[in-house]
Design a protein around this motif. Structure first.
Motif, short mmCIF file in Angstrom:
data_model
loop_
_atom_site.label_atom_id
_atom_site.label_comp_id
_atom_site.label_asym_id
_atom_site.label_seq_id
_atom_site.Cartn_x
_atom_site.Cartn_y
_atom_site.Cartn_z
N LEU A 1 -74.35 31.90 -28.68
CA LEU A 1 -73.33 30.92 -28.35
C LEU A 1 -72.54 30.51 -29.60
O LEU A 1 -71.31 30.39 -29.55
CB LEU A 1 -73.96 29.68 -27.72
CG LEU A 1 -74.56 29.84 -26.34
CD1 LEU A 1 -75.32 28.59 -25.94
CD2 LEU A 1 -73.48 30.15 -25.33
N VAL A 2 -73.24 30.31 -30.68
CA VAL A 2 -72.59 29.89 -31.93
C VAL A 2 -71.67 30.99 -32.44
O VAL A 2 -70.50 30.72 -32.79
CB VAL A 2 -73.64 29.49 -32.98
CG1 VAL A 2 -73.00 29.28 -34.34
CG2 VAL A 2 -74.39 28.24 -32.54
N ILE A 3 -72.16 32.21 -32.49
CA ILE A 3 -71.35 33.32 -33.00
C ILE A 3 -70.12 33.53 -32.12
O ILE A 3 -68.99 33.66 -32.62
CB ILE A 3 -72.19 34.61 -33.11
CG1 ILE A 3 -73.21 34.47 -34.23
CG2 ILE A 3 -71.30 35.83 -33.36
CD1 ILE A 3 -74.23 35.59 -34.30
N GLY A 4 -70.31 33.54 -30.81
CA GLY A 4 -69.18 33.70 -29.90
C GLY A 4 -68.18 32.57 -30.02
O GLY A 4 -66.96 32.79 -30.03
N GLY A 5 -68.68 31.36 -30.12
CA GLY A 5 -67.80 30.20 -30.26
C GLY A 5 -66.98 30.26 -31.54
O GLY A 5 -65.78 29.97 -31.54
N ILE A 6 -67.61 30.64 -32.64
CA ILE A 6 -66.90 30.72 -33.93
C ILE A 6 -65.83 31.80 -33.87
O ILE A 6 -64.68 31.58 -34.27
CB ILE A 6 -67.90 30.98 -35.07
CG1 ILE A 6 -68.75 29.74 -35.31
CG2 ILE A 6 -67.18 31.41 -36.34
CD1 ILE A 6 -69.91 29.95 -36.28
N ILE A 7 -66.18 32.97 -33.38
CA ILE A 7 -65.23 34.09 -33.33
C ILE A 7 -64.01 33.72 -32.48
O ILE A 7 -62.86 33.90 -32.90
CB ILE A 7 -65.90 35.36 -32.80
CG1 ILE A 7 -66.89 35.90 -33.84
CG2 ILE A 7 -64.87 36.43 -32.45
CD1 ILE A 7 -67.79 37.01 -33.33
#
Length: 126
Positions: free
Chosen positions: A75-81
């Motif tokens: 979730l964090v990686i997708g949100g940041i990207i």
């Protein structure tokens, strides 16, 4: 007067953000309509204020043990990207197009929320 309105709009956006409604749904229209800010500037201000509210919310929810850590990295990686991609895209799009897209988003969101209210009332009556 301008400083008073900026503080008032910040408080309103923060309050709604704290309630989980998303302060940007109110903050962006207030900044563009009443203060005459450009759409990109309003969205940038909203993103910056969201970061502060998100950090505070995470601390409170972590303290209350309300955060599920399983799978959170995706979730964090997708949100940041996608946040970075959306921010870059917003800088290149014309302000009028962003206003129309945001207005359409708010209209769709209000329709969904309207129907949620009535479906919840019907479920409670049964």
């Amino acid at each position: 007067m301008m400083i008073f309105l900026q503080i008032l709009f910040g408080v309103l956006g923060g309050f709604l953000g704290g309630l989980g409604m998303g302060g940007g749904t109110l903050l962006i229209p207030l900044l563009t309509i009443f203060l005459g800010f450009d759409q990109q500037l309003s969205q940038g201000i909203n993103l910056l204020s969201f970061l502060v509210m998100a950090i505070i919310s995470i601390c409170i929810h972590w303290h209350n043990r309300l955060i599920e850590t399983k799978g959170i990295i995706f979730l964090v990686i997708g949100g940041i990207i996608f946040a970075i991609g959306g921010a870059f895209l917003a800088t290149f799009l014309p302000s009028l197009l962003l206003k129309r897209c945001f207005g359409a988003f708010l209209c769709i969101l209000s329709i969904i929320e309207f129907f949620k209210v009535f479906s919840n009332k019907k479920q409670k009556q049964i």
